[in-house]
Enzyme design. Structure first.
Site, PDB file in Angstrom:
ATOM      1  N   GLY A  63       0.789  -1.330  -0.001  1.00 47.08           N
ATOM      2  CA  GLY A  63      -0.087   0.038  -0.043  1.00 47.08           C
ATOM      3  C   GLY A  63       0.874   1.288   0.128  1.00 47.08           C
ATOM      4  CE1 TYR A  64       1.701   4.022   4.618  1.00 48.25           C
ATOM      5  CE2 TYR A  64       1.681   1.802   5.209  1.00 48.25           C
ATOM      6  CZ  TYR A  64       0.994   3.007   5.353  1.00 48.25           C
ATOM      7  OH  TYR A  64       0.218   3.207   6.588  1.00 48.25           O
ATOM      8  CG  HIS A  65       5.685  -0.047  -4.244  1.00 45.58           C
ATOM      9  ND1 HIS A  65       6.851   0.322  -4.312  1.00 45.58           N
ATOM     10  CD2 HIS A  65       5.268  -0.270  -5.293  1.00 45.58           C
ATOM     11  CE1 HIS A  65       7.209  -0.010  -5.792  1.00 45.58           C
ATOM     12  NE2 HIS A  65       6.268  -0.157  -6.139  1.00 45.58           N
ATOM     13  CB  SER A 100       6.035   5.555  -2.551  1.00 45.57           C
ATOM     14  OG  SER A 100       5.918   5.606  -1.084  1.00 45.57           O
ATOM     15  CE1 TYR A 131      -1.290   0.404   9.727  1.00 44.79           C
ATOM     16  CE2 TYR A 131      -1.033   2.898   9.494  1.00 44.79           C
ATOM     17  CZ  TYR A 131      -0.975   1.461   8.860  1.00 44.79           C
ATOM     18  OH  TYR A 131      -0.581   1.233   7.812  1.00 44.79           O
TER      19      TYR A 131
END
Length: 646
Positions: free
Chosen positions: A285-287, A290, A441
């Site tokens: 997800g963060y990839h 980004s 989280y």
């Protein structure tokens, strides 16, 4: 600047302090307007008429008139205004927002934040709710609905909420819930789009303009003071600053913001993106996020004639980043949800692959965008992202293909988990052995902690403790009918886990796990299945899923002295804040001496209908850590040797 011009500016500013206030305008508005004019370069083409006004009302009107007519600044919203798609979710969020019913962290229900809005409203203990409330996803929905429908209710309410937020949320310690740098960066980008969507509205008054622009200035100045290098936060910080700088070149400091934002993004491309294209935090997800944070600022610069600020290496790295979800995605387009990632929906990246196929002229991206109806299937079926420690093996490029994605990589930081050696298995349109995921989280610390245990993943542990990150690739040998992957992780002091994976005939897997080193204790090999029933056969040391329709999986470990099979606690999370039970189990051997060899030889075979008649036997392991390994595989009475030499 001429003396006459300076005198005129000073005269206007003095009038702002003493002029009678027009109806509906406060002394605060006078001060805010003066502050804004001091922040603008009034010599900028088009703004000189603003400085010539003799009273507050006329100054505000001229400034607003300038921005309503201004057209030389390009923005993705203005360039794509005819392509707005409004989802049912957009409609709901926008209509709810008219009643001050807002979405924060979207996993939770929307919440009424009061007639007099409380921007620090906390209906749940999870801080993510209030942080994401101050990202204003509902404003984005209001902007889209207004741009599509011209319904002035949305413009009127957005303008009122914008002024309300800026009045109630100065940048100070008491309002830090609204002023984390990540939220400031997100707002910096999204607000510039909202500006273009609402600026033509009759409700976008001088008061709204002054409040909006002063807040944008505060955002950019704040983002100049914070730089979370090496983290995805750095990308959002830079993106927000860039969008404000490009959208409002009239600010005296806009060139400084723009240069700094571009400098950071170029630097972070080198710092955060591995040579194999994966973003360093190793969570899909963060990839994907980004890619967007890099890509959108580049596109904004290109729209405004500053494409050259990004070198060719930046674009090449961006293309390589776009290859990652192709290489590591499961056959239906979902993710192996390692770290803080979620599986998502099938074909979830179709629009992105279409965009990337146009940008980079890639037929393989087009194939993925269209479900194989256009373009060309990728040439490879096996990929190794060696620096990131992520490996993908698959039988083909249709949604029923057999696929395993395995992780054995470096420490990616807070969004990574101590799970080296783990894998996700997919076959026949079903993820049969998904990664556990991350669940939550900040709203449930113990719940998050459970998902971040090594033993909650498909890998090996010593005495149930979490592992360290110390990965090594020993062998990567893809082939026509046999793929071989051998990785190690020195996860404990004096104990290394070596995992050898054989993908036989592109149909099933033989996995050999070795515990190498002097440490002693319980050596456990953990596996987890998809939610559903499971059948345990303790005599044969096998477990299989029990779906009545579609594909299943069998896990069977070769019998040896002292081997135990036990059920374990199992959970999986496919959505934030949601988890569900699933079958989980472990094989255990007790390592009682430094010299004792410990190994497990396991068949992992997906199947449709009947359990296949496959047996595996490790032939050549008198002690662990040999540089060669040989296995006899017997299928329907026919023997086959699979082996490697390091």
């Amino acid at each position: 600047m001429s003396i006459l011009f300076k005198t005129r500016v000073l005269f206007v500013l003095s009038l702002l302090c003493i002029a009678p206030l027009v109806k509906g305008q406060s002394s605060d508005f006078t001060t805010e307007t003066e502050m804004l004019l001091n922040r603008l370069n009034l010599e900028n083409a088009g703004l000189h008429v603003v400085s010539k006004q003799d009273n507050l009302e006329a100054t505000g009107k001229e400034l607003l008139k300038y921005y309503k007519k201004r057209s030389f600044v390009k923005h993705p919203v203005t360039e794509g205004s005819s392509d707005i798609n409004i989802s049912e979710k957009d409609k709901k969020w926008a209509n709810d927002a008219l009643k001050h019913v807002f979405v924060g962290q979207p996993a939770y229900p929307s919440h009424f934040c009061g007639d007099d809005i409380d921007w620090n409203s906390r209906p749940v203990p999870d801080n993510e709710w209030v942080w994401q409330l101050n990202r204003m996803y509902f404003w984005n929905a209001m902007g889209k609905v207004y741009a599509k429908t011209s319904d002035e209710r949305f413009a009127k309410e957005w303008c009122a909420q914008l002024v309300d937020w800026t009045n109630k949320n100065p940048r100070d310690e008491a309002h830090k819930y609204a002023w984390r740098s990540i939220e400031a960066g997100i707002r910096g980008r999204s607000w510039t789009g909202l500006f273009h969507q609402f600026i033509k509205s009759e409700h976008f008054t001088p008061e709204v303009l002054v409040a909006f622009m002063n807040s944008c200035y505060e955002h950019a100045e704040f983002l100049m003071t914070t730089y979370s290098s090496g983290s995805n936060w750095a990308l959002m910080e830079a993106e927000g600053m860039a969008f404000i700088a490009f959208t409002f070149p009239e600010f005296k400091n806009s060139q400084k913001w723009k240069s700094e934002a571009i400098l950071r993004l170029n630097k972070e491309m080198s710092l955060q993106v591995n040579a194999d294209g994966h973003q360093r935090e190793l969570a899909m997800g963060y990839h994907i996020g980004s890619i967007g944070w890099f890509y959108r600022t580049y596109e904004l610069a290109k729209l405004n004639g500053l494409e050259s600020a990004f070198p060719a290496s930046f674009i090449n790295s961006l293309e390589k980043m776009c290859e990652v979800p192709m290489k590591l995605g499961l056959p239906d387009g979902t993710n192996a949800q390692f770290g803080d990632a979620w599986a998502g929906e099938p074909m979830q990246y179709s629009e992105k692959f279409k965009d990337w196929s146009d940008r980079f002229n890639r037929k393989d991206f087009l194939f993925l965008a269209t479900g194989g109806t256009q373009g060309t299937a990728p040439e490879q079926k096996a990929y190794a992202l060696e620096e990131s420690g992520l490996y993908s093996l698959r039988s083909g490029w249709n949604k029923n293909a057999v696929s395993m994605v395995l992780k054995c990589g470096p420490n990616g930081g807070g969004h990574c988990q101590p799970d080296n050696g783990t894998f996700t298995l997919y076959a026949g349109g079903r993820t049969l052995m998904p990664d556990s995921g991350s669940y939550i989280y900040s709203g449930n610390p113990e719940g998050r902690k459970w998902f971040r245990q090594t033993k909650s993943h498909q890998t090996l542990t010593l005495n149930g403790e979490n592992t360290q990150y110390d990965p090594k690739l020993l062998l990567w040998q893809p082939g026509e009918d046999l793929d071989i992957l051998v990785v190690e992780n020195a996860g404990y002091d004096q104990l290394t886990h070596r995992r050898s994976v054989f993908f036989v005939d592109k149909r099933y897997f033989v996995i050999v796990d070795e515990a190498i080193g002097k440490a002693t204790g319980d050596i456990d090999l953990h596996f987890q299945l998809a939610p559903g029933n499971a059948v345990f056969d303790h005599n044969r040391f096998s477990v299989n899923s029990d779906f009545k329709e579609g594909w299943n999986v069998l896990v069977r470990t070769q019998k040896q002295k002292g081997l135990e099979l036990s059920e374990e606690e199992g959970w999986v999370s496919f959505e934030y804040t949601k988890k569900e039970p699933r079958p989980a189990f472990r094989y255990r051997l007790k390592k009682t001496s430094a010299q004792q060899p410990v190994h497990f030889t396991t068949l992992v075979t997906p199947y449709e209908k009947e359990i296949p008649d496959i047996k595996v036997k490790l032939d050549t392991l008198s002690k662990v850590s040999h540089d060669h390994l040989q296995i006899t595989v017997t299928e329907n009475g026919k023997k086959r040797i699979v082996k490697y030499n390091l």
